[in-house]
Design an enzyme around this catalytic site. Sequence first.
Site, mmCIF file in Angstrom:
data_model
loop_
_atom_site.group_PDB
_atom_site.id
_atom_site.type_symbol
_atom_site.label_atom_id
_atom_site.label_comp_id
_atom_site.label_asym_id
_atom_site.label_seq_id
_atom_site.Cartn_x
_atom_site.Cartn_y
_atom_site.Cartn_z
ATOM 1 N N ASP A 158 0.833 -1.208 0.000
ATOM 2 C CA ASP A 158 0.000 0.000 0.000
ATOM 3 C C ASP A 158 0.866 1.256 0.000
ATOM 4 O O ASP A 158 2.038 1.224 0.387
ATOM 5 C CB ASP A 158 -0.896 0.028 1.250
ATOM 6 C CG ASP A 158 -1.900 -1.106 1.251
ATOM 7 O OD1 ASP A 158 -2.245 -1.592 0.157
ATOM 8 O OD2 ASP A 158 -2.327 -1.501 2.354
HETATM 9 N N1 URA Z 1 -1.251 -6.067 3.620
HETATM 10 C C1 URA Z 1 -1.754 -4.809 3.701
HETATM 11 O O1 URA Z 1 -2.784 -4.584 4.299
HETATM 12 N N2 URA Z 1 -1.068 -3.821 3.113
HETATM 13 C C2 URA Z 1 0.093 -4.011 2.447
HETATM 14 O O2 URA Z 1 0.668 -3.054 1.930
HETATM 15 C C3 URA Z 1 0.591 -5.317 2.371
HETATM 16 C C4 URA Z 1 -0.107 -6.334 2.967
#
Ligand code: URA
Length: 238
Positions: free
Chosen positions: A101
């Site tokens: 993310d």
């Molecule tokens: N899980 C998440 O919620 N965000 C990420 O960036 C990676 C795994």
Amino acid sequence: MERLQKVIANSGYTSRRKAEELISKGLVKVNGVTVYELGVKVNTNDLIEVDGYIIKNENKVYYLLNKPRGIITSTSDDKGRKTVVDLINTNVRIYPVGRLDYDTTGAIILTNDGELANLIMHPKSKIDKVYIAKINGLIGKSQLQRLEKGVFIDGKKTSKSRARIKNYDKKTDTSIVELTIHEGRNHQVKKMFESLGYDVLKLKRERISFLDVNNLKSGEYRILNPKEVKKLYNETTK
Ligand code: URA
């Protein structure tokens, strides 16, 4: 010289199995001639076309990046934001393996090897993805066990994981939890904690299989050596 189906898979066009199907259906040409047999070998000078699309048979490159916060995991962004690819100094067309993310930091592999990318991202992949999450509140043993056994997110149970608490800060009432998963569903870690009523305040991917980012500062990257690449292939097929 490499097998035609492997070169097609490596280009990221499709999986090796699908490449074999395309060859058998007569949709693949090498130097203008349709090839039907599997196992034909090609080199970097051969012109390969799949269904009219030219496949580049380039040397493979592999990078491990310590992704900073505020960078998107994509090859381009329509809003003009910086992407993980922008952080790597290369002329080769590479792409990230999986997704972190915008606000998640840590380990991400970038490559032009579609086959390895597919193997790592495959839902049945055995590759460990180790996350360190800062969450609100104190998490107990039974909640950690629920994470490990699998919780429902988007109507589907997550596969088995490992969860352990690393620290609890009484002052801020926050816990640091290490969660090791093998899948890579959208916002998986955040949703897993949310399913138990916890908010993820900070998230870092500390390790992908044996590759950690402990020696890389935020935004730094390094090239994986051939031994590491071979080991990664082995880990995906264990
Ligand atoms: N899980 C998440 O919620 N965000 C990420 O960036 C990676 C795994």
